[in-house]
Each structure stands twice: as C-alpha cells, then as structure tokens.
Design a protein around this motif. Structure first.
Motif, mmCIF file in Angstrom:
data_model
loop_
_atom_site.group_PDB
_atom_site.id
_atom_site.type_symbol
_atom_site.label_atom_id
_atom_site.label_comp_id
_atom_site.label_asym_id
_atom_site.label_seq_id
_atom_site.Cartn_x
_atom_site.Cartn_y
_atom_site.Cartn_z
ATOM 1 N N THR A 125 0.850 -1.114 0.150
ATOM 2 C CA THR A 125 -0.007 -0.196 -0.037
ATOM 3 C C THR A 125 0.983 1.093 0.134
ATOM 4 N N PRO A 126 0.525 2.241 -0.688
ATOM 5 C CA PRO A 126 1.255 3.530 -0.826
ATOM 6 C C PRO A 126 1.303 4.156 0.574
ATOM 7 N N ALA A 127 2.328 4.811 1.043
ATOM 8 C CA ALA A 127 2.591 5.437 2.312
ATOM 9 C C ALA A 127 1.439 6.719 2.451
ATOM 10 N N GLN A 128 1.066 6.597 3.666
ATOM 11 C CA GLN A 128 0.177 7.732 3.850
ATOM 12 C C GLN A 128 0.778 9.026 4.661
ATOM 13 N N ASN A 129 2.100 8.642 4.993
ATOM 14 C CA ASN A 129 2.873 9.674 5.894
ATOM 15 C C ASN A 129 4.349 9.745 5.381
ATOM 16 N N TYR A 130 4.914 10.465 5.834
ATOM 17 C CA TYR A 130 6.612 10.449 5.307
ATOM 18 C C TYR A 130 7.128 9.652 6.353
ATOM 19 N N GLY B 264 4.139 5.288 11.350
ATOM 20 C CA GLY B 264 3.659 5.702 12.554
ATOM 21 C C GLY B 264 4.029 5.272 13.907
#
Length: 164
Positions: free
Chosen positions: A3-8, A11
């Motif tokens: 899945t593409p990252a949602q954050n740099y 978490g």
C-alpha cells in the motif's frame, strides 16, 4: 501489492530515531526489555541469523538496532572502544528506573540526583557499550531562573552575559 505510504514516516517511528549498532543486537534487545521496560516492535533477521534491523520502544520513543557488520563499516561501541553518543529518555520515576536498570546489569556512571536545570537525572552505560541518560522533569524554569540556578555549579552561570 504494498500500500502506498500515507505519511512521510511510519506511525510507530519517532521523528528522530537513534539507530544503535550492537555486537549482539538480540541480547541487547533482551537487556533493554528487562532493564528499561522496552517493548520489541519487530525485527528482521539476515539469513545467517544476525539482526538486519529491529525496533524497540522506550517510553513511546522508537530506537532501531542492528548487529555489527564490519564488511559495511558498522561498528558498535565495543569494537570502537566506546561511544561518543548518549541516548536521553524521560521516565516517570528515574530513581526506580535506575535501580531496575542497575539490577539488570547497567553501570551507573552518574548517580540519580536533582540537577540545577530542574530534572532528577542520571547517566549509565549498558552492557553493550551504549551510554544513556534518564530523567524525570521536576521543575519548569524560566530562562532567568535557569541562568540564576546555574550560578551555583558554574560561578557566574553557564551562560553569563548571554541571553537564554
């Protein structure tokens, strides 16, 4: 498919995360769990059984670990003859924390004590050569109060003549 990252950053990772090189990272993880109450967050072993990457959390802060790998220039404190780096962690009760760590094999290098900057503080070295400092914050101080408090151990103060 990943899945593409949602954050740099992931978490569970702190924005700044120390990455400790250890001669025996698996034993270091066991020590940090026992002595510091660390939580193991995961590990990735190489085919030879050494740790390529592992992560623990201490008081919510992430710390990564890896086994020494001299072929890649990755040397731990034991190989280097010491470490110039110290990892600092705030804990709820530094007195109890230090006693538990020392009982588990840490070497206290500065006993727990009240410091002029408002923390109850200690320093120690773990069995793998890494240096640590731990503190419980006790006093909130203004820059002026900090400057005044620094006069006792440092004469005119550590920042005499400077704005803090």
């Amino acid at each position: 498919m990943p899945t593409p990252a949602q954050n740099y950053r992931p978490g569970a990772m702190s924005p700044a995360t120390p990455h400790l090189i250890c001669r025996n990272a698996a034993a270091a993880i066991d020590f940090y769990v026992k002595a510091f109450g660390a939580q193991e967050m995961g590990r990735l072993n190489a085919p030879d059984g050494t740790i390529m990457n592992a992560m623990i959390a201490i008081e919510g802060g992430s710390i990564m670990l890896v086994d020494e790998n001299l072929d890649y220039g990755m040397k731990g404190p034991e190989t280097l003859g010491g470490s110039p780096v110290s990892v600092h962690v705030f804990v709820p009760d530094v007195d109890a924390f230090a006693a538990k760590a020392e009982a588990a094999g840490a070497t206290i290098t500065m006993p727990v004590g009240d410091q002029f900057w408002g923390d109850r503080f200690c320093m120690m070295r773990d069995p793998f050569g890494h240096h640590w400092s731990f503190a419980t914050h006790k006093l909130d101080m203004t820059p002026g109060e900090l400057l005044e408090a620094s006069k006792a151990p440092f004469g005119e103060g550590m920042c005499a003549g400077e704005k803090v």
